[in-house]
Design a protein around this motif. Structure first.
Motif, PDB file in Angstrom:
ATOM      1  N   ARG A 185      -2.224  -5.370  -1.485  1.00 32.16           N
ATOM      2  CA  ARG A 185      -2.591  -3.960  -1.731  1.00 32.16           C
ATOM      3  C   ARG A 185      -1.668  -3.286  -2.751  1.00 32.16           C
ATOM      4  O   ARG A 185      -1.175  -2.189  -2.532  1.00 32.16           O
ATOM      5  CB  ARG A 185      -2.558  -3.166  -0.422  1.00 32.16           C
ATOM      6  CG  ARG A 185      -3.248  -3.915   0.704  1.00 32.16           C
ATOM      7  CD  ARG A 185      -4.238  -3.116   1.405  1.00 32.16           C
ATOM      8  NE  ARG A 185      -5.141  -4.013   2.130  1.00 32.16           N
ATOM      9  CZ  ARG A 185      -6.121  -3.628   2.911  1.00 32.16           C
ATOM     10  NH1 ARG A 185      -6.310  -2.323   3.065  1.00 32.16           N
ATOM     11  NH2 ARG A 185      -6.915  -4.471   3.491  1.00 32.16           N
ATOM     12  N   MET A 186      -1.441  -3.977  -3.820  1.00 28.50           N
ATOM     13  CA  MET A 186      -0.590  -3.432  -4.878  1.00 28.50           C
ATOM     14  C   MET A 186      -1.491  -2.800  -5.933  1.00 28.50           C
ATOM     15  O   MET A 186      -2.318  -3.481  -6.545  1.00 28.50           O
ATOM     16  CB  MET A 186       0.233  -4.581  -5.475  1.00 28.50           C
ATOM     17  CG  MET A 186       1.040  -4.209  -6.685  1.00 28.50           C
ATOM     18  SD  MET A 186       2.124  -5.622  -7.129  1.00 28.50           S
ATOM     19  CE  MET A 186       2.033  -5.537  -8.929  1.00 28.50           C
ATOM     20  N   HIS A 187      -1.341  -1.511  -6.136  1.00 26.51           N
ATOM     21  CA  HIS A 187      -2.198  -0.807  -7.094  1.00 26.51           C
ATOM     22  C   HIS A 187      -1.906  -1.284  -8.517  1.00 26.51           C
ATOM     23  O   HIS A 187      -0.757  -1.575  -8.851  1.00 26.51           O
ATOM     24  CB  HIS A 187      -1.979   0.709  -6.986  1.00 26.51           C
ATOM     25  CG  HIS A 187      -2.769   1.292  -5.874  1.00 26.51           C
ATOM     26  ND1 HIS A 187      -4.130   1.454  -5.925  1.00 26.51           N
ATOM     27  CD2 HIS A 187      -2.402   1.719  -4.640  1.00 26.51           C
ATOM     28  CE1 HIS A 187      -4.553   1.966  -4.799  1.00 26.51           C
ATOM     29  NE2 HIS A 187      -3.531   2.138  -3.988  1.00 26.51           N
ATOM     30  N   PRO A 188      -2.958  -1.358  -9.337  1.00 30.48           N
ATOM     31  CA  PRO A 188      -2.781  -1.837 -10.714  1.00 30.48           C
ATOM     32  C   PRO A 188      -1.679  -1.076 -11.461  1.00 30.48           C
ATOM     33  O   PRO A 188      -0.972  -1.660 -12.282  1.00 30.48           O
ATOM     34  CB  PRO A 188      -4.154  -1.566 -11.349  1.00 30.48           C
ATOM     35  CG  PRO A 188      -5.116  -1.593 -10.211  1.00 30.48           C
ATOM     36  CD  PRO A 188      -4.369  -1.079  -9.016  1.00 30.48           C
ATOM     37  N   THR A 234       1.844   7.937  13.218  1.00 31.65           N
ATOM     38  CA  THR A 234       1.587   8.300  11.832  1.00 31.65           C
ATOM     39  C   THR A 234       0.236   7.749  11.388  1.00 31.65           C
ATOM     40  O   THR A 234      -0.321   6.843  11.996  1.00 31.65           O
ATOM     41  CB  THR A 234       2.683   7.774  10.876  1.00 31.65           C
ATOM     42  OG1 THR A 234       2.533   6.361  10.733  1.00 31.65           O
ATOM     43  CG2 THR A 234       4.066   8.092  11.374  1.00 31.65           C
ATOM     44  N   SER A 235      -0.247   8.326  10.312  1.00 32.02           N
ATOM     45  CA  SER A 235      -1.551   7.893   9.804  1.00 32.02           C
ATOM     46  C   SER A 235      -1.421   6.697   8.882  1.00 32.02           C
ATOM     47  O   SER A 235      -2.368   6.322   8.203  1.00 32.02           O
ATOM     48  CB  SER A 235      -2.222   9.057   9.075  1.00 32.02           C
ATOM     49  OG  SER A 235      -1.364   9.568   8.075  1.00 32.02           O
ATOM     50  N   VAL A 236      -0.239   6.066   8.865  1.00 37.52           N
ATOM     51  CA  VAL A 236      -0.029   4.887   8.026  1.00 37.52           C
ATOM     52  C   VAL A 236      -0.851   3.720   8.567  1.00 37.52           C
ATOM     53  O   VAL A 236      -0.803   3.424   9.749  1.00 37.52           O
ATOM     54  CB  VAL A 236       1.469   4.525   7.989  1.00 37.52           C
ATOM     55  CG1 VAL A 236       1.676   3.136   7.406  1.00 37.52           C
ATOM     56  CG2 VAL A 236       2.234   5.566   7.208  1.00 37.52           C
ATOM     57  N   ALA A 255       0.803  -1.230   0.000  1.00 39.25           N
ATOM     58  CA  ALA A 255       0.000   0.000   0.000  1.00 39.25           C
ATOM     59  C   ALA A 255       0.834   1.278   0.000  1.00 39.25           C
ATOM     60  O   ALA A 255       0.539   2.223  -0.706  1.00 39.25           O
ATOM     61  CB  ALA A 255      -0.944   0.001   1.195  1.00 39.25           C
ATOM     62  N   SER A 256       1.896   1.298   0.784  1.00 35.14           N
ATOM     63  CA  SER A 256       2.584   2.574   0.929  1.00 35.14           C
ATOM     64  C   SER A 256       4.009   2.515   0.403  1.00 35.14           C
ATOM     65  O   SER A 256       4.861   3.278   0.818  1.00 35.14           O
ATOM     66  CB  SER A 256       2.581   2.977   2.402  1.00 35.14           C
ATOM     67  OG  SER A 256       3.002   1.879   3.162  1.00 35.14           O
ATOM     68  N   LYS A 257       4.234   1.592  -0.508  1.00 35.19           N
ATOM     69  CA  LYS A 257       5.563   1.514  -1.106  1.00 35.19           C
ATOM     70  C   LYS A 257       5.475   1.929  -2.562  1.00 35.19           C
ATOM     71  O   LYS A 257       4.464   1.703  -3.231  1.00 35.19           O
ATOM     72  CB  LYS A 257       6.123   0.087  -0.996  1.00 35.19           C
ATOM     73  CG  LYS A 257       6.285  -0.390   0.438  1.00 35.19           C
ATOM     74  CD  LYS A 257       7.259  -1.537   0.561  1.00 35.19           C
ATOM     75  CE  LYS A 257       7.436  -1.911   2.027  1.00 35.19           C
ATOM     76  NZ  LYS A 257       6.188  -2.367   2.687  1.00 35.19           N
ATOM     77  N   THR A 258       6.537   2.487  -3.071  1.00 38.57           N
ATOM     78  CA  THR A 258       6.576   2.839  -4.487  1.00 38.57           C
ATOM     79  C   THR A 258       6.729   1.562  -5.313  1.00 38.57           C
ATOM     80  O   THR A 258       7.265   0.561  -4.827  1.00 38.57           O
ATOM     81  CB  THR A 258       7.781   3.759  -4.795  1.00 38.57           C
ATOM     82  OG1 THR A 258       8.967   3.013  -4.545  1.00 38.57           O
ATOM     83  CG2 THR A 258       7.761   4.994  -3.905  1.00 38.57           C
ATOM     84  N   PRO A 259       6.248   1.572  -6.553  1.00 43.79           N
ATOM     85  CA  PRO A 259       6.427   0.383  -7.408  1.00 43.79           C
ATOM     86  C   PRO A 259       7.891  -0.066  -7.444  1.00 43.79           C
ATOM     87  O   PRO A 259       8.193  -1.264  -7.403  1.00 43.79           O
ATOM     88  CB  PRO A 259       5.954   0.865  -8.785  1.00 43.79           C
ATOM     89  CG  PRO A 259       4.969   1.951  -8.479  1.00 43.79           C
ATOM     90  CD  PRO A 259       5.470   2.614  -7.229  1.00 43.79           C
ATOM     91  N   SER A 297      11.999   4.302  12.853  1.00 44.53           N
ATOM     92  CA  SER A 297      10.654   4.144  12.290  1.00 44.53           C
ATOM     93  C   SER A 297      10.233   2.687  12.262  1.00 44.53           C
ATOM     94  O   SER A 297      11.060   1.779  12.148  1.00 44.53           O
ATOM     95  CB  SER A 297      10.596   4.702  10.879  1.00 44.53           C
ATOM     96  OG  SER A 297      11.036   3.738   9.964  1.00 44.53           O
ATOM     97  N   GLY A 298       8.896   2.475  12.358  1.00 47.77           N
ATOM     98  CA  GLY A 298       8.365   1.127  12.336  1.00 47.77           C
ATOM     99  C   GLY A 298       8.403   0.476  10.963  1.00 47.77           C
ATOM    100  O   GLY A 298       8.630  -0.708  10.838  1.00 47.77           O
ATOM    101  N   GLY A 299       8.187   1.277   9.911  1.00 48.51           N
ATOM    102  CA  GLY A 299       8.136   0.670   8.585  1.00 48.51           C
ATOM    103  C   GLY A 299       8.522   1.651   7.494  1.00 48.51           C
ATOM    104  O   GLY A 299       8.636   2.855   7.716  1.00 48.51           O
ATOM    105  N   THR A 300       8.717   1.104   6.298  1.00 47.40           N
ATOM    106  CA  THR A 300       9.114   1.912   5.157  1.00 47.40           C
ATOM    107  C   THR A 300       8.127   3.056   4.913  1.00 47.40           C
ATOM    108  O   THR A 300       8.506   4.153   4.519  1.00 47.40           O
ATOM    109  CB  THR A 300       9.171   1.024   3.903  1.00 47.40           C
ATOM    110  OG1 THR A 300       9.973  -0.112   4.187  1.00 47.40           O
ATOM    111  CG2 THR A 300       9.752   1.767   2.718  1.00 47.40           C
TER     112      THR A 300
END
Lengths: 253, 253, 253, 253, 253, 253, 253, 253
Positions: free
Chosen positions: A80-83, F200-202, A54-58, F123-126
């Motif tokens: 949660r990988m965006h298309p 964070t709101s993550v 969800a919150s990682k870049t491709p 930080s907890g995550g990327t």
């Protein structure tokens, strides 16, 4: 036991205390700067590392997946990988399999059932399908047989009751429901295996983004029900797999 | 399968359709007016009926327990039974066992371990003990071996890490914690068995009656964790028993 | 139509405009200082004034009830009247009838059924009984026949299904449930009459004083369900009576 | 009664018990994979299945509607159908009628009033119109006469009072209001028929997406008011139709 | 560094690996069954273990305090100790000092200032005093000089401004306020040292048990402000002490 | 002391009382109409004015920054500056430095470490990286040395424990975490310096925009932890800088 | 203007700058240790200091009141003073007047109307009377004429409309209501003077301690309405007095 | 008094009672189908009807404004009108004046001050300007003089204190602030006129869309403060105008 091996090497002189301390610290993961990959988790926890997309870049997803594949991983799960990320991730991981409904990607997919029993994924309505599939594919990627019972919500009990025989043979049931989330309670009163409730954000108004189904499931009057986060299909599938794998040959009884 | 038996009797003429319809309706429970007791649940669900004592009068509890005992039940569990109710319940059920800390009462107590593996109940602090004991006694009443690890909260990690060998051998871990509820996440990252989080209402201020620990556990970054209601020790113990009983001979690995 | 009568009298000279204006203002209620009693509501709304006892002193309740009785009222309903108020109210209203479970008092009680059909009050568990009785007695005081189905919660579906014939004949069903409040949805899917959901504050933890059941019922996936305030048995009984009284001779079909 | 017919056939030998069990399970709905359509609901509940369009793809909506039409359904209601879906649905269902304001689609529309009395839909302000129309069209599709009273909010009481004669003749009033939601309480104090409150999400700030109007209506000091979910015009129209259809010839009194 | 010492002993043969593993686990705390006391925390963290008295029995408090005293502890702090517990705790710890306002107990009290600078505890109103004193006494027990500025709420700015010289010399300011909690923001804009906001539950209505002041302080428009839990005077005093002790000789500038 | 100088000039006759009153009012800031810039804050509070960019137009940001630069400011920090504003701001401030990840802009950037000790940002995550970088860059702009420890969440404890030596040498630790926010508690139990928690709101679902991590950190069972607003990396970096600058030469001990 | 006088004395040599600085700081209030009394507020703000009794000990209340009386204060208002405090406060202030319903105490009571117009206090129900009286007595103590209109809730509109002439002549209306709080909106639509809404905590269930009425009033669709805290009768009375005193001779038009 | 005129005509025979009843109902507003315009409100309430533009189509706004202008209205205020609506509205109302910052449109604008005193609009920060301007323009459209004090937030007290003379001369102060909303309390403690707090949704994280500032203002420790809805600049300006117009010639004292 790993700790003891290192200590044994200290006694035998194979390692100096300093070297041992270093090893205890550095060994278990690979540091990629923006992420630390734990290649040993499969050993310790019986499952590969999973990439929460969800919150990682491709680009980040692609690199982490490739690093895992390089260590011999299989069924590397990306949730949660965006298309839009598909193309970038596939560039580095040509064997990527991707399902746009559940937003699940799998690198080096190899579904093979390695348990006797099976997991049921039941849903209240058609709209809960993305969460259901996230749960079902997660469980399948971890070697489980999954039976899908969709659109069996409590407002039409006969749809659920007609599947009672399947429900009662399951090793675990994942009950996915939005709105009032009553499905988990009703199933919980019918079966004698663990039930994992997954509240979904499907609904509107006083649904408050899934809060309604969440509270409903937490307050279930049926015993044997526990709950994961709203829309957390992955979490339910992962946990169901753990329970199913631990279940012995009495599966299906 | 019960339904089929009745239908067979209709075919064989043993029952008229009307009689069959009646039986399908009337048989499964005993109606006491204020409550309907399900004596067959043990058959269907592998556990006796449990009496939720919180909102019943001592007289009601006493009568339901006695009715269950009359049907041959053992380890009849009464949860959230106020100390003031003890005398009234004991009058009708002389073999009542009662623990004022967990507010658990058991009629015809007979703790016998009938599984190979064991369940760990871990708690963040001394104040979580009533909830822990509710979970532990529930599990023990259902034939499980329980190991208690109390006061191993994350603010003093070494207390938890020193028990790592026990944690890693468990078939299920029940993580009981109030305040920030981090215990479930930390344990979830250490073990490979299912973890059941029980948020407690222990704390004050922005704890909001357990909401803080509840949200924390639902959002756990560790996989394999599910959650029951705030202070619901019974629910955790019951579910843990289900999982432990389904676990085959690999228990203790 | 009352307004027109007064205007007619202005035209005919029976009333001056000033007198008319005064009459329009003063007539409809009796001002007791701390309360204004509306003796005409029975005419306008088909029901006597009801006294909400929760925040009135025993003395105030006694005086209002007596003033109503003096106007010829029957079945004067007092809701949420604490047991301690009974003596004071009875002193001024010797024919007071009082039920400590539902905390309902009735002055000049005269229960007579004046409708064809009936209302079902169904509850999830024993603990919901006070709210159920508030609903049932309110409906009975307003001339309805009431059938009580208690302890038919969704965790043991067979208890509910065994009463299906009664449920399906009702003109209105009041579904009373705490915890996850799923009863309203399940009943809503089984019957074709209006269902009034009454969430109760029964439960603990993430129940948040009835919020859980309230949200659950508001988000019901079954159509035909509406909701009143948490623990508002009176409101449900009152509304059910209105619907039952309007239902024509097809009642019971 | 359907159950009994099947059982009779078992006795007479027309059906084996196994065939009966199968039939009890399989008959009542059509399984389309992603959805299970209940063609018998019209029989059991006096209304056709309704398609909740919000979370279905245009393709899914089109197929479900076509399947229903194939079973001879009329006035097949599709709620919350986005304008973009219109073309796809119409392709498979050429007689689709669509209203973009309320987002209601109707296949095989055939509005015919089949009751004596009427339903009033009253709204607090112009902005509540989409929800009002969802309620009104739903009721009309189910055979009711509907009178619309829009923009009669309590901040200008004379607008509401001028329509008092219409309000007092209604069989049911649907009160639709956002912001402070006082309309339901004020109407509840004026009429003697059931009032269904529909809180809307119209407003801003401390409105919190309709929570303000929802709480206001749940706490109504007027009796005879019940509430459906925020913005749930469909639910209100459906329930109003049920009540209106049950109301005998006293309608309009 | 402790870990290295043990490893050195393994190399030198003083300890077998097994003995080392055991020592790593068992040494750091004393297990009392219901609690695990960490006698080494003072070494690791520069402060003695603190006993959170709220949810412990007087007997438990007494035993833990005695065990700590037996290890040579001083200024053993007991927070939230109810007055009724005083006698029991004093029986086992005769040198107990107890303040009923802040509910702080101290065994082996020995207040000696061991820093140059000082901490200010400022409060919005008289009613915040219990929380203030919890903060102030905690800080004093840890060797800090504390200046109390009580009843300097923002509704009478001149009271606060008249103490500006003291505020500006502090090393840390603890701002304690209920209601709207504006004190933290106003002080935060006036000083250049860290400000610790302590929201209190003082107030009523939309105060929601301190939520109002908590949100206010978290959203402070002044920089340099952080927040602890509602009513958490201890946490603020503890943190202030940490900051004050780290502050060098520029203290008081 | 500034006030005294003015008063001295009144006594000496250099200023009339009226002139003095005027000067007291007008001097401390520059009024730009839409904003009032406080050029003296650096003197009073040891830091330059910071521009909160989120709700300002690019033009406003550009002008305020230029006005500050004209007064000789360095390291003029612009937070939450959208990438689209970059061009406009750079037009007026050609030496603008901009980081799109953290959305931080700095005019006249000049990073020079002027303290002995260092600050850790963990930080907890990327996914928490943008907030982390906001904190880190803020602290660096104020003259601090910053060590970044990213992706050390509690679900993989060994990642955190392997960095224990760095953590224990820090003067301040900023713990940034979304989801269950347990990182702050675990670090709080390991170190003896102040820990600033940044929720964070993550996350998703019952994360409720960061509420979950916020409550978790506020209820931390570890002492020495305080909290800033959700996603408030700037606030944490600013406060950490204040504490680090006040810490004497024992830094690193 | 006070500041200028002091500055003038500095110019004239009557005061040294140091003395002036001191005087600016010390003069405005009397420090009693636990409280700081502002005897000058009457001058600056046109009203005496008010004692918020809720969280003060009887002894503290008694001493503050006595100190104020010693400075010549009249109508010294004590709000939220528990009945148990009466005796202690009266011991030091023999002329105490006390009303147990509103919990208001007044030392040196002297009610004299000093304005032309009047304030209306209107309430929804009998149960709101304590809050109403707090508002009314506060306003009376500050020299206002108050007209009480109690039990005029919107569920019986004719009660309110019959008092329209009084409402329309008021200078300010205080609308006190619990439950759904619609009274403020309805009155706001009827009058052209400022309306102050006071939500009360009267109600149950989804009232959530007054939240329902609070949100309702904040979202009022009528203009000219503002709101004070839940149950804050004092705040409403105080503000109404301010507005009434500023209103010129058009009062009563 | 209008009612009386009609009644007089009934007596004199000019109107039949039926005609009178009709007139009482139909006269006060013009029904445009989607809206009911109240042209008499100006008479009853001293202000023209205001158009809440947020949820109306440009076409609807244009028509309502034109209808009002046709009745001779001036300063017809349109709030929350999106910039895209400007063209459509101007087409029908060529003299439209529009301010995109506050989203206020005015048809037949004619600002003329008709009171002695003035209103202050004070804001915490630059970002609150849209809400401020909505308040200020509303008040100006109603004939008030407005003084704007922007960016005087409490984190830099000297900015506020430097404007104290203006604040203390105002007849009403509107305090607009987001984040922690402390501005209302601080101003409330400095002035003796009514203060209207307007919480804004400016902020992030635990601001929760303005909830933080709203609760803060409702809990203000300063007396004389009341609150309107979040971001409700119009409501504050309207109410301030009412108070200012009622204030006699003491204005500015």
């Amino acid at each position: 036991m790993h700790t003891k091996e290192i200590l044994e090497k200290v006694r035998s002189g194979e390692l100096t205390p300093d070297e041992a301390a270093l090893q205890l610290k550095l060994e278990p993961f690979e540091d990629m700067g923006f992420a630390k990959i734990d290649h040993h988790r499969a050993l310790r926890q019986g499952s590969a590392e999973v990439i929460y997309g969800a919150s990682k870049t491709p680009q980040q997803i692609a690199e982490i997946a490739a690093a895992m594949a390089a260590h011999g991983g299989e069924n590397i799960l990306i949730t949660r990988m965006h298309p839009e990320a598909e193309e970038t991730v596939r560039a580095k991981n040509p064997d990527l399999w991707y399902d746009p409904l559940s937003k699940i990607g799998i690198v080096r997919k190899n579904f093979q059932v390695n348990t006797d029993g099976f997991i049921v994924v039941a849903s209240g309505g058609t709209s809960d399908q993305p969460v259901c599939e996230e749960a079902a594919l997660t469980a399948e990627a971890m070697g489980n047989r999954v039976v899908r019972l969709y659109d069996v919500g409590v407002a039409g009990l006969q749809r659920l009751l007609s599947k009672l025989d399947i429900l009662m043979q399951a090793n675990v049931v994942i009950a996915v429901a939005g709105m009032e989330g009553a499905l988990a309670s009703v199933i919980g009163g019918l079966v004698d295996c663990p039930v994992i409730g997954v509240p979904t954000s499907v609904g509107y108004g006083a649904n408050f983004g899934g809060l309604s189904a969440l509270l409903s499931m937490l307050n279930s009057c049926a015993s044997g029900v526990s709950v994961v986060n709203i829309d957390n299909g992955f979490g339910a599938g992962f946990l169901a797999s753990r329970i199913n794998h631990r279940t012995g040959h009495q599966g299906g009884k």
